[in-house]
Every structure is written in C-alpha cells, then in structure tokens.
Design a protein around this motif. Sequence first.
Motif, PDB file in Angstrom:
ATOM      1  N   ARG A   1     -81.584 -65.341   6.026  1.00 41.63           N
ATOM      2  CA  ARG A   1     -80.637 -65.511   4.921  1.00 41.63           C
ATOM      3  C   ARG A   1     -79.234 -65.069   5.336  1.00 41.63           C
ATOM      4  NH1 ARG A   1     -85.083 -63.474   1.992  1.00 41.63           N
ATOM      5  NH2 ARG A   1     -84.151 -61.390   1.865  1.00 41.63           N
ATOM      6  N   GLU A   2     -79.141 -64.006   6.141  1.00 41.64           N
ATOM      7  CA  GLU A   2     -77.840 -63.544   6.614  1.00 41.64           C
ATOM      8  C   GLU A   2     -77.192 -64.599   7.520  1.00 41.64           C
ATOM      9  OE1 GLU A   2     -74.423 -61.471   7.300  1.00 41.64           O
ATOM     10  OE2 GLU A   2     -75.933 -61.185   5.735  1.00 41.64           O
ATOM     11  N   LEU A   3     -77.987 -65.213   8.398  1.00 36.95           N
ATOM     12  CA  LEU A   3     -77.446 -66.294   9.224  1.00 36.95           C
ATOM     13  C   LEU A   3     -76.984 -67.459   8.362  1.00 36.95           C
ATOM     14  CD1 LEU A   3     -80.030 -66.342  12.174  1.00 36.95           C
ATOM     15  CD2 LEU A   3     -77.690 -65.445  12.222  1.00 36.95           C
ATOM     16  N   ALA A   4     -77.738 -67.778   7.309  1.00 37.76           N
ATOM     17  CA  ALA A   4     -77.345 -68.853   6.401  1.00 37.76           C
ATOM     18  C   ALA A   4     -76.018 -68.529   5.724  1.00 37.76           C
ATOM     19  CB  ALA A   4     -78.434 -69.078   5.366  1.00 37.76           C
ATOM     20  N   ARG A   5     -75.851 -67.262   5.309  1.00 37.32           N
ATOM     21  CA  ARG A   5     -74.578 -66.868   4.683  1.00 37.32           C
ATOM     22  C   ARG A   5     -73.423 -67.022   5.666  1.00 37.32           C
ATOM     23  NH1 ARG A   5     -77.844 -62.529   2.852  1.00 37.32           N
ATOM     24  NH2 ARG A   5     -78.342 -62.717   0.628  1.00 37.32           N
ATOM     25  N   ARG A   6     -73.632 -66.589   6.895  1.00 36.97           N
ATOM     26  CA  ARG A   6     -72.577 -66.707   7.898  1.00 36.97           C
ATOM     27  C   ARG A   6     -72.221 -68.174   8.147  1.00 36.97           C
ATOM     28  NH1 ARG A   6     -71.667 -62.127  11.284  1.00 36.97           N
ATOM     29  NH2 ARG A   6     -72.929 -60.324  10.653  1.00 36.97           N
ATOM     30  N   ALA A   7     -73.247 -69.031   8.163  1.00 35.14           N
ATOM     31  CA  ALA A   7     -72.994 -70.460   8.375  1.00 35.14           C
ATOM     32  C   ALA A   7     -72.193 -71.051   7.223  1.00 35.14           C
ATOM     33  CB  ALA A   7     -74.316 -71.196   8.547  1.00 35.14           C
ATOM     34  N   ILE A   8     -72.558 -70.685   5.997  1.00 38.41           N
ATOM     35  CA  ILE A   8     -71.844 -71.205   4.828  1.00 38.41           C
ATOM     36  C   ILE A   8     -70.409 -70.700   4.823  1.00 38.41           C
ATOM     37  CG2 ILE A   8     -71.734 -71.165   2.308  1.00 38.41           C
ATOM     38  CD1 ILE A   8     -74.847 -70.964   2.369  1.00 38.41           C
ATOM     39  N   ASP A   9     -70.233 -69.390   5.054  1.00 38.09           N
ATOM     40  CA  ASP A   9     -68.877 -68.815   5.024  1.00 38.09           C
ATOM     41  C   ASP A   9     -68.005 -69.383   6.129  1.00 38.09           C
ATOM     42  OD1 ASP A   9     -69.690 -67.277   2.904  1.00 38.09           O
ATOM     43  OD2 ASP A   9     -70.002 -65.441   4.075  1.00 38.09           O
ATOM     44  N   GLY A  10     -68.615 -69.655   7.300  1.00 38.43           N
ATOM     45  CA  GLY A  10     -67.840 -70.170   8.424  1.00 38.43           C
ATOM     46  C   GLY A  10     -67.821 -71.677   8.521  1.00 38.43           C
ATOM     47  N   ASN A  11     -68.444 -72.368   7.561  1.00 42.80           N
ATOM     48  CA  ASN A  11     -68.543 -73.834   7.580  1.00 42.80           C
ATOM     49  C   ASN A  11     -69.102 -74.318   8.914  1.00 42.80           C
ATOM     50  OD1 ASN A  11     -68.368 -76.312   6.313  1.00 42.80           O
ATOM     51  ND2 ASN A  11     -66.229 -76.658   6.905  1.00 42.80           N
TER      52      ASN A  11
ATOM     53  N   VAL B   1     -88.407 -85.623  -6.968  1.00 42.23           N
ATOM     54  CA  VAL B   1     -87.593 -84.477  -6.551  1.00 42.23           C
ATOM     55  C   VAL B   1     -86.121 -84.838  -6.690  1.00 42.23           C
ATOM     56  CG1 VAL B   1     -87.043 -82.914  -4.654  1.00 42.23           C
ATOM     57  CG2 VAL B   1     -89.397 -83.674  -4.991  1.00 42.23           C
ATOM     58  N   ALA B   2     -85.450 -84.159  -7.609  1.00 37.66           N
ATOM     59  CA  ALA B   2     -84.058 -84.506  -7.892  1.00 37.66           C
ATOM     60  C   ALA B   2     -83.124 -84.124  -6.760  1.00 37.66           C
ATOM     61  CB  ALA B   2     -83.613 -83.820  -9.185  1.00 37.66           C
ATOM     62  N   HIS B   3     -83.385 -82.970  -6.118  1.00 39.58           N
ATOM     63  CA  HIS B   3     -82.436 -82.429  -5.140  1.00 39.58           C
ATOM     64  C   HIS B   3     -82.994 -82.546  -3.731  1.00 39.58           C
ATOM     65  CE1 HIS B   3     -81.629 -79.985  -8.945  1.00 39.58           C
ATOM     66  NE2 HIS B   3     -80.635 -80.843  -8.834  1.00 39.58           N
ATOM     67  N   GLN B   4     -83.121 -83.774  -3.257  1.00 41.82           N
ATOM     68  CA  GLN B   4     -83.675 -83.992  -1.933  1.00 41.82           C
ATOM     69  C   GLN B   4     -82.692 -83.638  -0.823  1.00 41.82           C
ATOM     70  OE1 GLN B   4     -86.408 -84.550  -0.563  1.00 41.82           O
ATOM     71  NE2 GLN B   4     -87.821 -85.604  -1.909  1.00 41.82           N
ATOM     72  N   ALA B   5     -81.409 -83.828  -1.062  1.00 43.78           N
ATOM     73  CA  ALA B   5     -80.401 -83.517  -0.045  1.00 43.78           C
ATOM     74  C   ALA B   5     -79.109 -83.118  -0.738  1.00 43.78           C
ATOM     75  CB  ALA B   5     -80.162 -84.712   0.879  1.00 43.78           C
ATOM     76  N   PHE B   6     -78.418 -82.127  -0.149  1.00 39.72           N
ATOM     77  CA  PHE B   6     -77.152 -81.673  -0.711  1.00 39.72           C
ATOM     78  C   PHE B   6     -76.269 -81.152   0.413  1.00 39.72           C
ATOM     79  CE2 PHE B   6     -80.012 -78.069  -0.742  1.00 39.72           C
ATOM     80  CZ  PHE B   6     -79.244 -77.004  -0.276  1.00 39.72           C
ATOM     81  N   ARG B   7     -74.984 -81.016   0.087  1.00 38.73           N
ATOM     82  CA  ARG B   7     -74.030 -80.500   1.070  1.00 38.73           C
ATOM     83  C   ARG B   7     -73.240 -79.361   0.457  1.00 38.73           C
ATOM     84  NH1 ARG B   7     -70.475 -84.607   1.598  1.00 38.73           N
ATOM     85  NH2 ARG B   7     -68.812 -83.485   0.527  1.00 38.73           N
ATOM     86  N   LEU B   8     -73.012 -78.326   1.254  1.00 42.77           N
ATOM     87  CA  LEU B   8     -72.144 -77.211   0.888  1.00 42.77           C
ATOM     88  C   LEU B   8     -70.927 -77.253   1.801  1.00 42.77           C
ATOM     89  CD1 LEU B   8     -74.901 -74.447   0.729  1.00 42.77           C
ATOM     90  CD2 LEU B   8     -73.820 -75.561  -1.232  1.00 42.77           C
ATOM     91  N   GLY B   9     -69.738 -77.305   1.224  1.00 43.23           N
ATOM     92  CA  GLY B   9     -68.544 -77.429   2.049  1.00 43.23           C
ATOM     93  C   GLY B   9     -68.554 -78.757   2.796  1.00 43.23           C
ATOM     94  N   GLU B  10     -68.100 -78.741   4.044  1.00 40.62           N
ATOM     95  CA  GLU B  10     -67.983 -79.977   4.805  1.00 40.62           C
ATOM     96  C   GLU B  10     -69.155 -80.226   5.750  1.00 40.62           C
ATOM     97  OE1 GLU B  10     -64.347 -79.927   6.945  1.00 40.62           O
ATOM     98  OE2 GLU B  10     -63.094 -79.602   5.179  1.00 40.62           O
ATOM     99  N   ARG B  11     -69.843 -79.125   6.168  1.00 37.30           N
ATOM    100  CA  ARG B  11     -70.771 -79.295   7.285  1.00 37.30           C
ATOM    101  C   ARG B  11     -72.138 -78.661   7.073  1.00 37.30           C
ATOM    102  NH1 ARG B  11     -66.170 -77.139  10.477  1.00 37.30           N
ATOM    103  NH2 ARG B  11     -65.025 -78.858  11.463  1.00 37.30           N
ATOM    104  N   VAL B  12     -72.405 -78.073   5.939  1.00 42.28           N
ATOM    105  CA  VAL B  12     -73.674 -77.374   5.717  1.00 42.28           C
ATOM    106  C   VAL B  12     -74.563 -78.235   4.823  1.00 42.28           C
ATOM    107  CG1 VAL B  12     -74.778 -75.299   4.797  1.00 42.28           C
ATOM    108  CG2 VAL B  12     -72.585 -75.127   6.010  1.00 42.28           C
TER     109      VAL B  12
END
Length: 606
Positions: A436-446, A526-537
């Motif tokens: 989860r910490e790696l995921a947070r870093r990825a989201i914060d750093g795009n 399944v409604a949420h099969q794929a989603f994007r956070l920011g530009e690259r996540v």
Amino acid sequence: MIPVIDGHNDLAWARRERFGYTTDGLDRVVPGLHTDLPRLEAGGVGGQFWSVWIDPVLTGAEQVTATLEQIDFVHRLVAAYPGRLRLARTAEDVRASMRDGRIASLIGVEGGAQLDGSLAVLRQYARLGARYLTLTWSRTIDWADSATDEARHGGLTDFGRDVVRELNRIGVLVDLAHVSPETMRDALQISTRPVIVSHSAAYALCAHPRNVPDDVLRAIGAQGGVVMVAFVPSFLSPARREWVEGGEHGDAPLVGIPHLADHIEHVRDVAGPHAVGLGADYDGTDAMPSGLEDVSHYQDLLEELRSRGWSEPELEALAHGNVLRVLEASDADHLAFLGGTVEPPAAAALTPAVDADARARAGEPERPRVLAVVNAAPSGPRRLTGWLADEGIELDTVLGEDGLPDTLDGYAGLVMLGGGLMPDDDDRAPWLAQERELARRAIDGNVPTLGICLGGQLLAHVAGGEVRAKFGPRERGSTLITPSAEGRADRLTTSLGAGAPMIENHQDMITALPPGAVLLASSEAVAHQAFRLGERVYGVQFHPEVGAEDLLKWDEPVSPGPEDRPVAELVAEARRADGQNTGAARALVSGFAEHVRSFAAAQEQA
C-alpha cells in the motif's frame, strides 16, 4: 476417395499441452482431439503440414528451443507409426507416400518470432524439414506486421524483406496466413517463388482480419501461389464472427459445410482454380463447422463441391494438386540448399542476431525497469514479462512474502498483481502494508502503474475509494469488457475497441471509485472494471495477461453457484475468443509501456 493435403494442423502443440508430447495412442480415436490416425485415414488425408507453433508467452531464445521441441515431436510421431506416416520434404516425397498408402508428413513453422531474429535459425529449421514459414502469428514482430495486432512497420521492414529472399533461396515457402494485408503485398512484391496462405479465408465474404482481401487473392493467383482455406467458423461467417467478438452470449450462429464451400468458390473465382487449397486448422481452434467436426470429414466437403458442379479434376486440384505444384516450384531450391549447391547467402543473411563485439564495446543500453509485486506465487507474471521485454522494458518480479523494497527509486513503473486477498488482509499477508505504501508513492509521484485484480483494488483502497468488506458479483471465464467514452480515448483502454473479451476469475470488490478517478471500462456485472488516477496510474479488475490456456490450470469451484460453469466449457469459450483477447491485451500493455518509456525519459532529462 480423393487424397487431401491439408496446409495446417496444430496436433503438435495439442500433444504438448495435454499429453506431455507423447505419441502413444494416436493409432486409436483420441477423445478431445480433432486428429488421430484412424480419422486421418477415414478423411482421405494423403499429406499433412504439421504446424510447429509456439505460445508467445515464450520469448527470444525460448521460442527457438520450443520450436525444436515441436519439430522433434513430428519426427518422433512419424517414427512411432512408420507403416502409416512418412516424413516428406518434396512434392515427389508426398506422391511416393500417397502411392504406398502412407500419410506424407511435412513441417510448417507458424511464426517469424520463432527465428529470434536469426536467419541462421531459419536455415537450421529448413535442414530439419521445415518447408514453410508463416511470417507472423497473431502479434506484430520486429520485422513484420500481423493482421491481428497493431501495425508498426507498414508491412515488412528491410530485415523482413531479407527473410523473404532467404526463404526463396533455401526453398522454404513464404506463408502469408496471419499477416496484415500490407505485409502480404510487400512479400508478394519481393518473392520470386509462388507463396502460400496456409489457413485463411476470403475477406470479401467475412471481414475478419485473418482473411485475405481480393486484391491479394488475385496477386497470389497471378504469381502461381495457393490459398488454403481454413475451416475456422469465425473466419467463414460474419454472424459467427460478431457473436465471438460480442462475448459469445446465447447460441452460436450455425456454420456448416456450405459456408466453407462458399469461401472456396470465392477464392477459386478471384484467384483462379489453380490457386485454391485446404488448410483446416484442426486442433488449432476449438469449434469447427457442423459436418466438419474432425479430420475424418474432408470427403464430405468434396461431395458438397461435387454437388455444385465441380469436376473431378477440379476437386483433385483443390485437394492436393495445387499445393503440390507450389511445393514443387521450390523443391529444386530446397534440394540445392540441402546439397550445398545453392548460391551463397547474401551478407544480410549471415549477420549475427546478437553482435557480441558491439555489446562488449558499448555495453548493453540500460532498459527502463518496472517492479512487479506478486502476492501469491501462482499469480506471477505470465504474458506480461515477454510483452514488456518486447517493448524494451525489464520487469523485476518480487514475491511479497520475500519482502518488498521501501521505495520505487530506480523504477520507471509499478505492476501489482492479484493473489486471492482482500486489500487490507494484513493478517494473512503482512507485506500488504508495504505494498500500500508503494501504491501511495506511485499515485503521489504519478509513476506509471498497472494494478491488476487485487492490485487495482489496492489502488482504489489507497486513493480513498470504497472497497467491499465481502466479495461482490463474480465473473469467471471470458468476459466482455466495454470501455467508457473516456476509455475509448485512453492510451491503454482504447485497445478494447468497442468491447473485447478478457479472462477473469474474481469477485468484484470496488463499490466506489476514489475522488477524481476516471472510469475507463465496465462489464455486465462489474461497474468498475478499469479506472485511471492522474495521468499514468491504472487499476483493472480483469486479467490482461491471462490467456485461454491458463484456464487449464483452474479448479472447479468447491461449492458451485448457480452461475458457475464447468472449467472445460470456460476453456472452450476462452479459446474461441483468444485471438481477440490477446490482441487487445497486448495493445493495452503496449500503452502502459509507452507511459513507462516517457516517464523514464523525463527522469533522465531531470
């Protein structure tokens, strides 16, 4: 009974996957296969090109190794039944086999990736008996565009043209099945010998990308080649193709012998009666037309054509005469190559695939690296490793229980895979806190990120979405994933087109997307099969790297629900959609790779 020479049969791979490459028992009817000796003989098969095909989950030198294993199977098959089979190279070999009542066994290599970029490998295959090379399989390769993948070259590259020239020089037939129309046209322009299409049908009657357009049919006929018509139902019927591409809901539209006969007649009418043959693709696809369920039914097809007014000489040309003529046109080249009397290869045909001196002088260029987090050993990367390698990206795979890095330093991307866990299942998987910490870093750093199944749920969880405390609706098997308007424009999910089948084995977990997330795709349940956070996540709940053959490892549900179907049924359905699944999934991974490369380039400039 008119002897038939068929251009394409995938028995070798079927025996690898299901029978450990044994040749035992093929003198009896083998349930679950299309092919065995009794049914070949009942169908009047006088000659068979055995396809040696390799699943592209194997890459590079692995493809060469596995091809040699496939060729070894064909040699062992013939040796196991010497009274019924004979290894053949030339048209005269085939005729001799038919005269003494044995089935001539020829070899065709189904995909240019199996050369691993080396024309020396091609020459070795030829010495072992290969008489045709399919320039690509279902994926575009470094030197040729495939019909069912993204076109990157506009046909053949310069090296691809060298491949065609070397095929001509050593008497190995150029096979244009699976390739894009542009690749077909380029090959026809270069080849000085008649070409084949080992297993395709007519695009004018069914607009499947695997089929051959009329201008190419005419060109093949004009150059003395042969188009061997495949029996694959989705190649023959637009209704069947639409049903497959739509997710195979409801009953399959009926496809029978008349549909196949229509394609054969169209090829004859456009390319000429000298340019049509048969290349069924038995044991390379699950479904076959009604009345053509296995290799015992070729004579039923000939009877249908006879009823349409075909003469016996025309039927003989279709069944074996045309392909023998094309084979014979390259026999002298092949025998000269084997005898050492052919003209020397061009310098380009001798260039090493790997330049050791250059590598020693310059060093290997650094490739962008992506960290792959695996939460359960059986859920590690499958197709993903090879696909990213093809894109010039190194995948470092780490099993969560072995410990995860503290940061993403040195990485240009992150992949998080599934594993049958809840996103906060720390008691069973204490490493999830670090994931989860790696995921947070990825989201914060795009940082370019692809969260698959549990990985996608972790991203939603970390970013503030709502994830179920209990499992939601279940989807298992081949599922139609449909992009949203935003998804159709996104670099990754545009690969789904209007909708594409993906293979799943999970229960829905995400009830609400995080704030600011963009919904990219959904499915029926399944409604949420794929989603994007920011530009690259990106988070996806489906499995882009799982192919139909992976389902063979699935277990039946311990407590089947009303919607659960037998695994064998799911496998059959997935195999029918596997080509479309693979093309869409490969393109999705290619889109992710673009993000990784651009991120790595920006890091270097910074």
